[in-house]
Design a protein around this motif. Structure first.
Motif, PDB file in Angstrom:
ATOM      1  N   VAL A 146     -14.109  32.265   2.555  1.00 48.94           N
ATOM      2  CA  VAL A 146     -13.312  31.181   3.124  1.00 48.94           C
ATOM      3  C   VAL A 146     -13.603  31.066   4.614  1.00 48.94           C
ATOM      4  O   VAL A 146     -13.804  29.964   5.131  1.00 48.94           O
ATOM      5  CB  VAL A 146     -11.806  31.396   2.854  1.00 48.94           C
ATOM      6  CG1 VAL A 146     -10.959  30.446   3.666  1.00 48.94           C
ATOM      7  CG2 VAL A 146     -11.513  31.252   1.361  1.00 48.94           C
ATOM      8  N   ARG A 147     -13.656  32.207   5.325  1.00 46.32           N
ATOM      9  CA  ARG A 147     -13.958  32.183   6.761  1.00 46.32           C
ATOM     10  C   ARG A 147     -15.337  31.589   7.017  1.00 46.32           C
ATOM     11  O   ARG A 147     -15.522  30.781   7.926  1.00 46.32           O
ATOM     12  CB  ARG A 147     -13.897  33.606   7.337  1.00 46.32           C
ATOM     13  CG  ARG A 147     -12.510  34.060   7.640  1.00 46.32           C
ATOM     14  CD  ARG A 147     -12.508  35.368   8.438  1.00 46.32           C
ATOM     15  NE  ARG A 147     -11.254  36.044   8.194  1.00 46.32           N
ATOM     16  CZ  ARG A 147     -11.102  37.195   7.581  1.00 46.32           C
ATOM     17  NH1 ARG A 147     -12.150  37.858   7.166  1.00 46.32           N
ATOM     18  NH2 ARG A 147      -9.914  37.705   7.391  1.00 46.32           N
ATOM     19  N   ARG A 148     -16.334  32.007   6.216  1.00 47.90           N
ATOM     20  CA  ARG A 148     -17.700  31.518   6.393  1.00 47.90           C
ATOM     21  C   ARG A 148     -17.761  30.003   6.195  1.00 47.90           C
ATOM     22  O   ARG A 148     -18.354  29.286   6.988  1.00 47.90           O
ATOM     23  CB  ARG A 148     -18.644  32.235   5.427  1.00 47.90           C
ATOM     24  CG  ARG A 148     -20.107  31.973   5.728  1.00 47.90           C
ATOM     25  CD  ARG A 148     -21.062  32.752   4.849  1.00 47.90           C
ATOM     26  NE  ARG A 148     -20.997  32.276   3.486  1.00 47.90           N
ATOM     27  CZ  ARG A 148     -20.601  32.985   2.435  1.00 47.90           C
ATOM     28  NH1 ARG A 148     -20.219  34.227   2.608  1.00 47.90           N
ATOM     29  NH2 ARG A 148     -20.574  32.469   1.236  1.00 47.90           N
ATOM     30  N   HIS A 149     -17.106  29.511   5.156  1.00 45.26           N
ATOM     31  CA  HIS A 149     -17.109  28.071   4.906  1.00 45.26           C
ATOM     32  C   HIS A 149     -16.335  27.316   5.983  1.00 45.26           C
ATOM     33  O   HIS A 149     -16.746  26.222   6.396  1.00 45.26           O
ATOM     34  CB  HIS A 149     -16.524  27.763   3.518  1.00 45.26           C
ATOM     35  CG  HIS A 149     -17.420  28.186   2.409  1.00 45.26           C
ATOM     36  ND1 HIS A 149     -18.665  27.636   2.188  1.00 45.26           N
ATOM     37  CD2 HIS A 149     -17.274  29.123   1.455  1.00 45.26           C
ATOM     38  CE1 HIS A 149     -19.232  28.205   1.150  1.00 45.26           C
ATOM     39  NE2 HIS A 149     -18.416  29.129   0.680  1.00 45.26           N
ATOM     40  N   ALA A 150     -15.237  27.899   6.454  1.00 45.94           N
ATOM     41  CA  ALA A 150     -14.471  27.251   7.508  1.00 45.94           C
ATOM     42  C   ALA A 150     -15.291  27.178   8.800  1.00 45.94           C
ATOM     43  O   ALA A 150     -15.289  26.160   9.505  1.00 45.94           O
ATOM     44  CB  ALA A 150     -13.164  28.006   7.764  1.00 45.94           C
ATOM     45  N   LEU A 153     -17.734  24.381   8.570  1.00 46.01           N
ATOM     46  CA  LEU A 153     -17.095  23.081   8.743  1.00 46.01           C
ATOM     47  C   LEU A 153     -16.802  22.804  10.213  1.00 46.01           C
ATOM     48  O   LEU A 153     -16.857  21.657  10.663  1.00 46.01           O
ATOM     49  CB  LEU A 153     -15.815  22.990   7.912  1.00 46.01           C
ATOM     50  CG  LEU A 153     -16.005  22.950   6.392  1.00 46.01           C
ATOM     51  CD1 LEU A 153     -14.654  23.046   5.704  1.00 46.01           C
ATOM     52  CD2 LEU A 153     -16.733  21.684   5.983  1.00 46.01           C
ATOM     53  N   ARG A 154     -16.446  23.828  10.964  1.00 44.61           N
ATOM     54  CA  ARG A 154     -16.140  23.667  12.396  1.00 44.61           C
ATOM     55  C   ARG A 154     -17.384  23.376  13.208  1.00 44.61           C
ATOM     56  O   ARG A 154     -17.330  22.767  14.258  1.00 44.61           O
ATOM     57  CB  ARG A 154     -15.482  24.924  12.924  1.00 44.61           C
ATOM     58  CG  ARG A 154     -14.071  25.099  12.477  1.00 44.61           C
ATOM     59  CD  ARG A 154     -13.430  26.291  13.135  1.00 44.61           C
ATOM     60  NE  ARG A 154     -12.331  26.751  12.312  1.00 44.61           N
ATOM     61  CZ  ARG A 154     -12.046  28.009  12.044  1.00 44.61           C
ATOM     62  NH1 ARG A 154     -12.770  28.962  12.578  1.00 44.61           N
ATOM     63  NH2 ARG A 154     -11.044  28.324  11.279  1.00 44.61           N
ATOM     64  N   SER A 155     -18.529  23.861  12.761  1.00 39.90           N
ATOM     65  CA  SER A 155     -19.783  23.691  13.532  1.00 39.90           C
ATOM     66  C   SER A 155     -20.272  22.272  13.521  1.00 39.90           C
ATOM     67  O   SER A 155     -20.073  21.483  12.729  1.00 39.90           O
ATOM     68  CB  SER A 155     -20.907  24.568  12.977  1.00 39.90           C
ATOM     69  OG  SER A 155     -20.510  25.868  12.771  1.00 39.90           O
TER      70      SER A 155
END
Length: 155
Positions: A146-150, A153-155
């Motif tokens: 979840v952190r990696r995907h989030a 998305l932020r990048s």
């Protein structure tokens, strides 16, 4: 000069891999039955058999008709092979036990899903103490994903 322990271990691993590769090639290219057992300095056994270790070892069994074609192994060799076979049987039992344990966990997860809950919402007390470490590792992997995907998305 004696090489240090780490160098010996690296050399052992490379030589073992090379030996097993040559044994595989011999079995494939010549149709030979091949068995190789290598013991590390720590006493760990590594084995390769073609078509299988059991099939090749059975040829050394005095009660087997095919055993007449192959000379009986020396007593020390036979003991080492028997020990390897016992260790393999013990490992197979451990694997079967672990599969049974993981299937039990899977059944509990499936039951939780059938109740229209996600697997991570399963009742922790229903899992039992033995399953909690695996459950915790699964949650940690989920959090990391979840952190990696989030972050993506932020990048």
């Amino acid at each position: 000069l004696r090489p240090d322990k780490n160098s010996r271990q690296v050399t052992f691993s490379k030589r073992r891999a090379g030996l097993f590769k040559k044994c595989s090639e011999l079995a494939i290219l010549c149709g030979a039955r091949v068995a190789a057992v290598v013991f590390s300095e720590a006493g760990n056994a590594f084995a390769l058999g073609s078509p299988s270790m059991e099939a090749v070892l059975r040829r050394f069994d005095d009660g087997n008709d095919a055993g007449a074609l192959v000379p009986a192994a020396e007593d020390d060799d036979r003991e080492a092979l028997e020990e390897l076979y016992r260790a393999r049987e013990a490992t197979a039992e451990q694997v079967a036990s672990e599969i049974k344990r993981m299937n039990t966990i899977g059944d509990k997860v499936v039951k939780a899903q059938m109740g229209r809950r996600y697997w991570w919402e399963a009742d922790v007390e229903a899992l039992g103490e033995a399953e909690l470490p695996e459950f915790a590792r699964a949650l940690d992997r989920l959090r990391a994903n979840v952190r990696r995907h989030a972050d993506k998305l932020r990048s």
